[in-house]
Design an enzyme around this catalytic site. Structure first.
Site, PDB file in Angstrom:
ATOM      1  N   GLY A 160      35.380  21.696  -9.734  1.00 10.36           N
ATOM      2  CA  GLY A 160      36.431  22.618 -10.136  1.00 10.36           C
ATOM      3  C   GLY A 160      35.863  23.776 -10.933  1.00 10.36           C
ATOM      4  O   GLY A 160      34.703  24.158 -10.769  1.00 10.36           O
ATOM      5  N   SER A 161      36.667  24.316 -11.820  1.00  7.64           N
ATOM      6  CA  SER A 161      36.281  25.508 -12.573  1.00  7.64           C
ATOM      7  C   SER A 161      35.401  25.146 -13.763  1.00  7.64           C
ATOM      8  O   SER A 161      35.405  24.011 -14.249  1.00  7.64           O
ATOM      9  CB  SER A 161      37.530  26.237 -13.075  1.00  7.64           C
ATOM     10  N   VAL A 200      37.588  23.952 -16.838  1.00  2.45           N
ATOM     11  CA  VAL A 200      37.988  22.541 -16.825  1.00  2.45           C
ATOM     12  C   VAL A 200      36.753  21.648 -16.909  1.00  2.45           C
ATOM     13  O   VAL A 200      36.805  20.561 -17.495  1.00  2.45           O
ATOM     14  CB  VAL A 200      38.820  22.226 -15.572  1.00  2.45           C
ATOM     15  N   GLY A 201      35.637  22.108 -16.363  1.00  2.00           N
ATOM     16  CA  GLY A 201      34.401  21.342 -16.470  1.00  2.00           C
ATOM     17  C   GLY A 201      34.016  21.092 -17.920  1.00  2.00           C
ATOM     18  O   GLY A 201      33.526  20.009 -18.265  1.00  2.00           O
ATOM     19  N   CYS A 248      33.644  27.612  -3.215  1.00  2.00           N
ATOM     20  CA  CYS A 248      32.799  27.800  -4.400  1.00  2.00           C
ATOM     21  C   CYS A 248      31.449  28.421  -4.060  1.00  2.00           C
ATOM     22  O   CYS A 248      30.788  28.989  -4.931  1.00  2.00           O
ATOM     23  CB  CYS A 248      32.593  26.465  -5.116  1.00  2.00           C
ATOM     24  N   GLU A 273      30.369  19.949 -10.477  1.00  2.00           N
ATOM     25  CA  GLU A 273      30.204  20.906  -9.386  1.00  2.00           C
ATOM     26  C   GLU A 273      31.194  22.032  -9.634  1.00  2.00           C
ATOM     27  O   GLU A 273      32.388  21.881  -9.386  1.00  2.00           O
ATOM     28  CB  GLU A 273      30.445  20.226  -8.034  1.00  2.00           C
TER      29      GLU A 273
END
Length: 492
Positions: A189-190, A193-194, A245, A211
């Site tokens: 994800g982003s 949020v990571g 991505c 990732e």
């Protein structure tokens, strides 16, 4: 408040601690069940992805379902070899004996998936986790609710409840899951949020695979055919309406190649999607209102010239035309954040070195694409930049090479997966040493340390210069045993 998931984790932990998941037969059974889930329910999965994300059905087959099946097949074909103990040579001073690295299951893995590839980016990590002998909780994205509900149903039908569980829901459910103690967390994800995931994992010192994404740059110079380069860049950029991505985020082009590339991009978009891309069955849509509005605003604030596309219609499934922007400044808003949509800025750079400087001035990207037939230029990007992946002459497809690990670096993520890398990433690498009790070669370093033994330790067992060669070991062992035996007889 959402209840915790302690009972779910306990259920999944039992087969791991009982040793059930170490059996390759168990792992193969789960992988085959996962493969059947995809193959037998292709139509339902395709309809769900189309409904949630708006991508063309054939694209779902190519980039999601086929990808997962090929990943499972690769893991099945190589499972025994990739999970076998890896022998390690012993130093001469440690002989006789043996050493190996054993890959053992980490335990219970949490996989948090994204919405843009809601099947591939959940089931491919799941396949790797099962191949490594783990049990798994899968949390699909709440922004792909049709897929999430379908996966919960199909996983429950095809895989045992003590092997894989699916948890649906949004932020409250994800937050509750992150409070539990996991043995590994795999998040796609982003970056924002990571960071949340990594902070939660730190509470239990849980290892993570992140990732993420970022602005994956593309470089084009005058040594390549602009038409061929443009077709590949356009395909890589506008697949899934740019919501990938690893999509080319922006193009850096040298002055001698700029005009030809921009014209070729326009021609390639026309060839792919026709004069009216909104009518093309091969062009995906933007996932929701928020992202559609964000992208339209980004184009308007870019300060560049729209040379291709620019059209949009929120009522037409969140349609946004494949758009090329030229005259974009390096500090434009469209160059500040990951675009994640069908908008391609083209920025001019003086030469390859200037492009390298631009890449290095920004966070390290997930992917970097170089279109140049000049060997020195290609080598410059290989030696002077850092990115998750680097591909010459083509975007995206490095993900589909089983022998190439996929992952980011820095802002674009950490850890790697796919193929053997998934098993390596999601296994604990346990060091195992075995040394017979006889002959007791450690007697050479046991105390007390009279002068003769201290001299031998300094010169042979713990040298600060050249180490002991294997050919010297027999004589050393013989001398040590004779010396120790002599001392013991003297004591007797």
């Amino acid at each position: 408040m959402t209840a915790g998931y302690g009972e779910t984790v306990a259920l999944l932990r039992h087969p791991v601690t009982a040793g059930v998941t170490r059996d390759l037969t168990w792992r193969r059974a789960q992988l085959r069940a996962l493969r059947a889930l995809v193959v037998e329910h292709e139509d339902e999965l395709t309809r769900a992805v189309v409904a949630d994300v708006g991508k063309p059905a054939l694209e779902v087959r190519l980039t999601e379902l086929s990808f997962v099946v090929q990943e499972i097949d690769t893991l099945l074909a190589n499972l025994a070899r990739w999970t076998a103990p890896r022998r390690v040579p012993l130093p001469a001073t440690h002989l006789p004996g043996s050493a190996a690295v054993h890959l053992v299951p980490k335990g219970v893995v949490l996989i948090i998936g994204p919405w843009n590839y809601p099947v591939q980016l959940v089931l491919a990590p799941l396949a790797g986790a099962l191949a490594a002998g783990n049990t798994v909780v899968v949390k699909p994205s709440e922004h792909a609710p049709t897929v999430a509900a379908l996966l919960a149903e199909l996983v429950g039908r095809h895989l045992p409840a003590d092997a894989v569980q699916v948890v649906t829901g949004g932020v409250p459910e994800t937050t509750a899951l992150l409070r539990e103690r996991w043995d590994h967390i795999f998040f796609t994800g982003s970056s924002a949020v990571g960071r949340v995931v990594m902070r939660a994992a730190a509470e239990h010192l849980t290892p993570v695979t992140l990732e993420l994404g970022g602005k994956s740059p593309t470089f084009v110079d005058g040594t390549v055919d602009p038409d061929l380069a443009a077709r590949r860049i356009a395909w890589g950029k506008f697949t899934n309406a740019g919501q990938s991505c690893v999509a080319p985020d922006y193009v850096m082009v040298t002055p001698d190649a700029r005009e030809g590339l921009v014209a070729a991009l326009d021609a390639a978009i026309g060839d792919f999607f026709g004069d009216d891309p909104s009518a093309s069955a091969d062009l995906g849509r933007i996932v929701n209102d928020h992202h559609h509005a964000r992208l339209v605003e980004l184009v308007g604030a870019s300060g560049g010239v729209v040379t291709t596309g620019g059209g949009h219609d929120v009522d037409d499934g969140h349609y946004l035309a494949p758009t090329v922007l030229t005259g974009v400044a390096h500090d434009s808003p469209v160059m500040a954040e990951e675009i994640f949509g069908p908008v391609l800025p083209v920025v001019e750079v003086a030469d390859a070195r200037a492009a390298v400087d631009l890449v290095n001035a920004r966070p390290r990207p997930l992917a970097l694409y170089v279109f140049s037939d000049d060997a020195a230029t290609r080598r410059l990007f290989e030696e002077r930049t850092t990115s998750g992946g680097l591909a010459h002459g083509v975007p995206l497809i490095h993900l589909a090479v089983p022998g190439l690990p996929f992952g980011g670096v820095g802002e674009s993520g950490m850890g790697r997966y796919l193929g053997r890398a998934s098993i390596d990433e999601l296994s604990h690498h346990r060091s195992v040493l075995s040394k017979p009790l006889r002959p007791d070669t450690l007697a050479a370093i046991y105390p007390p340390h009279p002068t003769w033994k201290a001299s031998m330790i300094r010169g042979v067992m713990a040298p600060l210069g050249r180490g002991l060669r294997a050919s010297e070991v027999p004589a050393l062992v013989a001398r040590s045993i004779r010396g120790v035996s002599s001392r013991l007889r003297g004591v007797g």
